[in-house]
Design a protein around this motif. Structure first.
Motif, PDB file in Angstrom:
ATOM      1  N   SER A  97       0.805  -1.223   0.000  1.00 14.50           N
ATOM      2  CA  SER A  97       0.000   0.000   0.000  1.00 14.50           C
ATOM      3  C   SER A  97       0.834   1.267   0.000  1.00 14.50           C
ATOM      4  O   SER A  97       0.526   2.233  -0.707  1.00 14.50           O
ATOM      5  CB  SER A  97      -0.946   0.007   1.210  1.00 14.50           C
ATOM      6  N   ALA A  98       1.895   1.318   0.784  1.00 19.14           N
ATOM      7  CA  ALA A  98       2.688   2.542   0.924  1.00 19.14           C
ATOM      8  C   ALA A  98       3.561   2.817  -0.299  1.00 19.14           C
ATOM      9  O   ALA A  98       4.094   3.917  -0.444  1.00 19.14           O
ATOM     10  CB  ALA A  98       3.572   2.467   2.169  1.00 19.14           C
ATOM     11  N   ARG A  99       3.713   1.833  -1.180  1.00 17.67           N
ATOM     12  CA  ARG A  99       4.546   2.031  -2.379  1.00 17.67           C
ATOM     13  C   ARG A  99       3.827   1.548  -3.636  1.00 17.67           C
ATOM     14  O   ARG A  99       4.446   1.090  -4.580  1.00 17.67           O
ATOM     15  CB  ARG A  99       5.886   1.318  -2.214  1.00 17.67           C
ATOM     16  N   ASP A 106       4.659   8.005  -1.061  1.00 16.27           N
ATOM     17  CA  ASP A 106       4.080   9.064  -1.894  1.00 16.27           C
ATOM     18  C   ASP A 106       2.559   8.900  -1.875  1.00 16.27           C
ATOM     19  O   ASP A 106       1.969   8.300  -2.780  1.00 16.27           O
ATOM     20  CB  ASP A 106       4.625   8.975  -3.321  1.00 16.27           C
ATOM     21  N   ASP A 107       1.935   9.443  -0.829  1.00 19.55           N
ATOM     22  CA  ASP A 107       0.504   9.230  -0.615  1.00 19.55           C
ATOM     23  C   ASP A 107      -0.343   9.657  -1.802  1.00 19.55           C
ATOM     24  O   ASP A 107      -1.268   8.950  -2.214  1.00 19.55           O
ATOM     25  CB  ASP A 107       0.039   9.992   0.632  1.00 19.55           C
ATOM     26  N   ARG A 108      -0.034  10.824  -2.347  1.00 19.60           N
ATOM     27  CA  ARG A 108      -0.857  11.354  -3.440  1.00 19.60           C
ATOM     28  C   ARG A 108      -0.776  10.462  -4.675  1.00 19.60           C
ATOM     29  O   ARG A 108      -1.801  10.140  -5.293  1.00 19.60           O
ATOM     30  CB  ARG A 108      -0.413  12.779  -3.786  1.00 19.60           C
ATOM     31  N   ASP A 165      -9.452  16.567   4.808  1.00 22.64           N
ATOM     32  CA  ASP A 165      -8.054  16.992   4.929  1.00 22.64           C
ATOM     33  C   ASP A 165      -7.322  16.301   6.076  1.00 22.64           C
ATOM     34  O   ASP A 165      -6.141  16.552   6.299  1.00 22.64           O
ATOM     35  CB  ASP A 165      -7.986  18.511   5.167  1.00 22.64           C
ATOM     36  N   GLY A 166      -8.000  15.436   6.820  1.00 20.94           N
ATOM     37  CA  GLY A 166      -7.363  14.788   7.962  1.00 20.94           C
ATOM     38  C   GLY A 166      -6.690  13.485   7.571  1.00 20.94           C
ATOM     39  O   GLY A 166      -6.782  13.014   6.432  1.00 20.94           O
ATOM     40  N   GLY A 167      -6.004  12.878   8.557  1.00 21.27           N
ATOM     41  CA  GLY A 167      -5.404  11.573   8.338  1.00 21.27           C
ATOM     42  C   GLY A 167      -4.263  11.597   7.350  1.00 21.27           C
ATOM     43  O   GLY A 167      -3.643  12.625   7.079  1.00 21.27           O
ATOM     44  N   PHE A 168      -3.998  10.442   6.768  1.00 18.76           N
ATOM     45  CA  PHE A 168      -2.904  10.305   5.803  1.00 18.76           C
ATOM     46  C   PHE A 168      -3.167   9.064   4.964  1.00 18.76           C
ATOM     47  O   PHE A 168      -4.145   8.342   5.174  1.00 18.76           O
ATOM     48  CB  PHE A 168      -1.552  10.221   6.520  1.00 18.76           C
ATOM     49  N   GLY A 169      -2.304   8.816   4.000  1.00 18.91           N
ATOM     50  CA  GLY A 169      -2.452   7.627   3.161  1.00 18.91           C
ATOM     51  C   GLY A 169      -3.738   7.642   2.358  1.00 18.91           C
ATOM     52  O   GLY A 169      -4.086   8.635   1.713  1.00 18.91           O
ATOM     53  N   TYR A 170      -4.465   6.554   2.427  1.00 19.66           N
ATOM     54  CA  TYR A 170      -5.700   6.399   1.657  1.00 19.66           C
ATOM     55  C   TYR A 170      -6.933   6.887   2.418  1.00 19.66           C
ATOM     56  O   TYR A 170      -8.065   6.671   1.965  1.00 19.66           O
ATOM     57  CB  TYR A 170      -5.897   4.920   1.279  1.00 19.66           C
ATOM     58  N   ASP A 171      -6.735   7.546   3.559  1.00 26.54           N
ATOM     59  CA  ASP A 171      -7.868   8.010   4.374  1.00 26.54           C
ATOM     60  C   ASP A 171      -8.907   8.803   3.582  1.00 26.54           C
ATOM     61  O   ASP A 171     -10.117   8.652   3.821  1.00 26.54           O
ATOM     62  CB  ASP A 171      -7.374   8.861   5.545  1.00 26.54           C
TER      63      ASP A 171
END
Length: 214
Positions: A97-99, A106-108, A165-171
């Motif tokens: 997931s993270a790559r 690179d979350d976006r 706008d909260g969280g990170f990753g796929y939130d």
């Protein structure tokens, strides 16, 4: 037991400040004398090693990281491995997931690639879940080590565009089951109450409290 403020007592094997904030909030008030803001730290604060996540399951990766940091620091260490499991992709991105887009963290890019891959998938087939394995490794005498692993999951479905706008990753693209908002639109308290990481860490709490109460 160590006095509050006397130095780190628990290490989270990550450099992700979002995860560290979540763990501190989950532990706040759980262990008498524990100052979560100064004594629950990330791996960078104590010179913990970077660990290659080459396991084939979330559990393997979490345990590998917790073991390595516990051995390097002599402190109880927690690690998690988590990701997004999409039903129509057979569980992918999963441990990747993270790559997913090729570059780690690179979350976006990860999010945009996944949305592009699913653009023709109908709403009724966009089921997905955040999955987390949380591991605790507690150093003991003569190299002995106590280990505990717990799993957590947050089911839902994937939106067609990011929201919040909260969280990170796929939130921003996961809408939790039974809600009408994305994970990124939840407050920190709301997210911790239902998140995969929150479920896994809460299941691990008895072992953490035992380790820190010795």
């Amino acid at each position: 037991m160590s006095e509050a403020g006397s130095g780190p007592r628990l290490v989270l094997a990550t450099h992700n400040q979002g995860k560290l904030r979540e763990l501190r909030e989950l532990l706040r008030g759980q262990v008498p004398g524990l100052d979560v803001d100064s004594q629950v730290v990330d791996a960078g604060a104590v010179g913990g090693p970077d660990v290659v996540e080459d396991g084939v399951t979330f559990e393997e990766n979490a345990l590998k990281k917790a073991r390595a940091v516990a051995e390097a620091t002599g402190l109880p260490a927690i690690a998690d491995d988590s990701g997004l499991s999409v039903e129509v992709l057979g569980g992918a991105p999963g441990i990747f997931s993270a790559r997913w887009a090729g570059r780690h963290g690179d979350d976006r890019a990860n999010l945009e690639l996944l949305l592009a891959q699913l653009q023709d998938v109908k709403d009724e087939h966009r089921q997905a879940a955040f999955v987390c394995a949380a591991a605790l490794a507690v150093p003991g005498p003569d190299g002995a080590r106590r280990e505990t692993v717990r799993l957590g999951e947050m089911p839902g479905s994937l939106l067609r565009e990011p929201r919040g706008d909260g969280g990170f990753g796929y939130d921003p693209i996961l809408q939790p089951q039974g809600l009408q908002v994305s994970v990124a639109e939840l407050t920190g308290e709301e997210k911790n109450a239902i998140s995969h990481r929150g479920h896994a860490f809460r299941a691990l709490l008895p072992a953490i409290v035992e380790a820190l109460s010795r």
